[in-house]
Design an enzyme around this catalytic site. Structure first.
Site, PDB file in Angstrom:
ATOM      1  CD  GLU A 121      -2.137  -1.233   2.965  1.00 40.85           C
ATOM      2  OE1 GLU A 121      -1.994  -0.218   3.659  1.00 40.85           O
ATOM      3  OE2 GLU A 121      -2.475  -2.333   3.574  1.00 40.85           O
ATOM      4  CE  LYS A 123       5.446   4.705   6.902  1.00 43.36           C
ATOM      5  NZ  LYS A 123       5.271   6.407   7.256  1.00 43.36           N
ATOM      6  CG  ASP A 125       4.571  12.486   4.914  1.00 42.59           C
ATOM      7  OD1 ASP A 125       4.285  12.002   6.216  1.00 42.59           O
ATOM      8  OD2 ASP A 125       5.570  12.873   4.408  1.00 42.59           O
ATOM      9  NE  ARG A 144       1.201   7.864  15.432  1.00 43.25           N
ATOM     10  CZ  ARG A 144       2.304   7.348  14.626  1.00 43.25           C
ATOM     11  NH1 ARG A 144       2.642   6.252  14.314  1.00 43.25           N
ATOM     12  NH2 ARG A 144       3.221   8.210  14.243  1.00 43.25           N
ATOM     13  CE1 TYR A 231      -2.997   2.370   9.000  1.00 44.17           C
ATOM     14  CE2 TYR A 231      -3.008   4.553   7.890  1.00 44.17           C
ATOM     15  CZ  TYR A 231      -2.790   3.970   8.780  1.00 44.17           C
ATOM     16  OH  TYR A 231      -2.492   4.611  10.138  1.00 44.17           O
ATOM     17  CE  LYS A 319      10.677   6.555   6.376  1.00 45.67           C
ATOM     18  NZ  LYS A 319       9.844   7.491   7.057  1.00 45.67           N
ATOM     19  CB  CYS A 414      12.854  47.899  -5.911  1.00 47.41           C
ATOM     20  SG  CYS A 414      12.658  46.662  -6.905  1.00 47.41           S
ATOM     21  CB  CYS A 417      12.962  49.039 -10.625  1.00 46.24           C
ATOM     22  SG  CYS A 417      11.946  49.548  -9.228  1.00 46.24           S
ATOM     23  CB  CYS A 432       8.930  47.429  -5.530  1.00 46.17           C
ATOM     24  SG  CYS A 432       9.327  48.525  -7.056  1.00 46.17           S
ATOM     25  CB  CYS A 438       9.238  47.477 -10.754  1.00 49.35           C
ATOM     26  SG  CYS A 438      10.189  46.152 -10.240  1.00 49.35           S
TER      27      CYS A 438
END
Ligand code: IVH
Length: 693
Positions: A121, A123, A125, A144, A231, A319, A414, A417, A432, A438
């Site tokens: 499956e 994993k 994140d 969890r 899962y 991993k 800036c 410019c 700016c 610019c």
């Protein structure tokens, strides 16, 4: 056994402290300051020390626990069965070693391993979640936490569309486990909006998912498009299925989102092949994965194999190489954004991150820079994912060790410019003020204009924008439509074919609809969604230009601050001049006939609620079809709801709809409504059958 050496004991203490701090930042603050690789290295070093000198081991050691205490703002929930962690395998070799250990263990238990099957499956994140159903009713959702005690986040989870409120044919008790995640494309948009609003950016989709679930206002959760991949099954009464794959199949049939690419395997070779397949697809998915989880399929073996420390022996996480790395930030430099904001970015000591060398990374905005307190000379954690620009997550403050590092302040002039910069009162940004003069702002404006999602001119990216401006071929966005193939062919590396192709792409872009053109203009604070809302609301650019602030806030999602900014921008002669020149070149500044028709479409003013799993359509497809026909889709039933479309395993929404007397449709009824009332062949198009598992 001899006493552990003082140096080893000190180092173990230090490692525990570092790991505890990393856990706190990751689980409690959703703001990690070290990458997975560094974290794993610390944990492995501690494990090795404890193995070499068992005296150092204690039940309190992070090697024996899953990190992260609950936050304390939510009710605490004790998990009926602990939510475990996973042992890691980095690549094929370590996976095969795990498989060998598994075989050996089965042999010592006198079990014939011949019949062993695996399930692989993605994993995900995201944020691990436990969902409890009693007699088919969703009663509790928890994070969890430390694996034993989590937080009660039921209210927030109820706003996640993909979590069913009710399930049919349900056992008496069922705990479903899964990972809530923030879709990547939506995450990018969220961060863009936050950066523009001067709010801190989320480091990655995982943190934004966690931050969204673990905050106290469910309305905020509801406004964010979280999703979930389920899962597995934790505790249950009345649903004892023999294998993990059967459990996933059962979940899919009962309205839970289970990834359709989960598969079963007869051999380790097949597993290896599948993991490499996932790794290749990693960056093209709309959810982040950091590996593949491989589980023994037979549930009876789970009991036999048991758990070692905090990791079950029947599963392992393959991993992928980390997307984060640590390097030195040499210097902070400033760029100018398309609406004049000065934006910091980091010049880095080049470092390898998942196959790419990174030497610059964004620091988002001034507010983010200050909040993270990133300084020049810091060791920093950076991350990159897919086509997202690499970003600095955090400095490693503990590595400063008395070094005096300089903070970076926005420049007084800036950087492009040289106009003196200003910080308007009430603004978190230095800007700016040379809005249309610019060259830096013009470059960013052109880059945005041609980008995907905007005018989407293939073959016209950052490099071309820079080059055409620098060579004087274009002065701004409008100039793009005056380019000729002959002009391009004068340039180095432009042959006849590539020049003709680019011109053809530019021509094609003239057809883009008003909402897109409005977005492509890159007006301050007007992202894709706002641009569509304004186009729908006003219908023509004239109507928008003439509207006062009060009229502008009438458009969906536009607040007073945005309205004021927009007003100012649209009163600016230079902006009006640009719009005029784009219009002369044939771009759409009003809704087309067909777009207008949708406005008064067959389902105009009708409000729909969707619940349960539809047969052929996903909810997203059904929702898009309703909207295309002029209808509205909302999340909850009220007296104003005209129809509820109920699929399999409808939620409590159906009961509520019946209570208030809303008309109930099934999928066929919806299609009939769309077809019969003239949604047209396109509106009623049904994708090939295929339900998510
Ligand atoms: S199985 C004991 N399956 O990874 C089995 N976990 O490092 C642990 N995760 O806490 C859960 N995708 O948050 C499993 N397909 C998947 C997963 C998955 C992501 C997360 C989960 C777990 C962590 C373990």
């Amino acid at each position: 056994m001899s006493e552990p050496g003082a140096a080893a004991a000190d180092r173990a203490d230090e490692l525990r402290r570092l790991i505890a701090e990393a856990n706190r930042r990751y689980y409690e603050l959703d703001d990690p300051d070290i990458g997975d690789d560094t974290y794993d290295a610390l944990l492995n070093e501690l494990r090795a020390l404890e193995e070499a000198e068992p005296e150092l081991r204690s039940s309190e050691s992070p090697t024996q626990k899953v990190g992260g205490r609950p936050l304390g703002r939510f009710e605490q929930v004790r998990h009926a069965e602990p939510m475990l962690s996973l042992a890691n395998a980095r690549g094929a070799e370590e996976f095969r070693a795990w498989e060998t250990r598994l075989h050996n263990r089965l042999r010592t238990l006198d079990i014939e391993p011949g019949e062993l099957r695996f399930v692989s499956e993605p994993k995900i994140d995201g944020l691990a979640i436990s969902l409890t159903y009693e007699d088919g009713e969703f009663v509790r959702g928890a994070t969890r936490g430390d694996g034993v005690i989590g937080e009660d986040v039921t209210h927030n989870l109820r706003t996640v569309e993909d979590i069913p409120e009710r399930i049919d044919d349900a056992p008496e008790l069922l705990e479903v486990r899964g990972e809530v995640y923030y879709p990547r494309a939506a995450f990018r948009r969220l961060n863009e909006a936050r950066a523009e609003a001067g709010e801190p950016a989320f480091a990655n989709p995982r943190n934004s998912a966690a931050g969204t679930i673990r905050q106290l206002d469910p309305a905020v959760t509801a406004s964010r498009p979280l999703s979930i991949w389920c899962y597995g099954i934790g505790v249950q009464r009345g649903l004892d299925l023999g294998s993990h794959s059967e459990e996933l199949g059962w979940l899919g049939r009962h309205g839970f989102k289970v990834n359709e690419d989960v598969s079963t395997h007869e051999s380790a070779d097949q597993v290896v092949e599948r993991c490499l397949w996932w790794e290749q697809r990693r960056e093209s998915l709309d959810f982040e994965i950091d590996g593949v989880v491989i589980k023994v399929d037979q549930r009876s073996l789970w009991r036999e194999l048991g758990v070692a420390g905090r990791e079950p022996r029947w599963a392992v996480a393959w991993k992928f190489p980390p997307m984060t790395a640590t390097t030195t930030l040499n210097k902070i430099v400033w760029n100018v954004g398309r609406t004049g904001h000065l934006l910091p970015f980091a010049m880095l000591e080049p470092v390898h991150v998942s196959g790419v060398t990174v030497s610059t990374a964004t620091l988002h905005n001034e507010e983010d820079l200050e909040r993270k307190d990133v300084r020049q000379g810091d060791e920093v954690v950076i991350t990159r994912a897919g086509d997202v620009i690499p970003q600095v997550i955090a400095p490693l403050v503990q590595r400063r060790k008395g070094k005096r590092l300089r903070r970076a302040r926005p420049p007084k002039r800036c950087p492009v410019c040289d106009t003196p910069t200003v910080k308007p009162p009430d603004s978190v940004f230095t800007i700016c003020p040379n809005r249309r003069g610019c060259p830096g702002q013009t470059f960013q404006g052109v880059k945005h204009f041609v980008s995907r999602g905007a005018m989407d001119i293939e073959g016209f990216g950052e490099k071309q924008a820079y080059r055409f401006l620098a060579e004087g071929l274009i002065r701004d966005q409008a100039g793009i439509y005056d380019l000729t193939s002959e002009q391009l062919q004068q340039l180095d590396r432009f042959g006849e074919t590539s020049a003709n192709n680019l011109i053809a792409e530019i021509e094609r872009s003239r057809e883009r609809p008003f909402g897109i053109v409005l977005y492509a203009l890159g007006l301050p604070g007007i992202g894709y969604v706002n641009a569509q809302a304004l186009a729908q609301h006003f219908g023509t650019i004239e109507a928008l230009i003439e509207a006062d602030e009060e009229a502008i806030v009438e458009a969906e999602g536009i607040g007073p601050i945005l309205a004021a900014q927009l007003r100012e921008e649209l009163a600016d002669e230079a902006t009006l001049d640009l719009i005029g020149r784009l219009r002369e070149r044939g771009l759409s500044f009003e809704l087309s006939e067909s777009e207008r028709r949708q406005e008064g479409g067959p389902l105009a003013d009708k409000t729909f609620v969707l619940t349960g799993t539809l047969g052929e359509l996903t909810r997203e497809q059904a929702s898009a079809m309703i909207k295309r026909a002029g209808g509205k889709v909302t999340g909850s039933i009220s007296k104003k709801t005209d129809y509820i479309v109920a699929g399999d395993s409808p939620g409590t929404k159906l009961a509520k709809a019946e209570e208030v007397g809303t008309e109930v449709l099934d999928e066929a009824g919806l299609l009939e409504l769309l077809g019969a009332e003239g949604a047209g062949a396109e509106g009623a198009k049904v994708p090939p059958p295929g339900r998510r598992r």
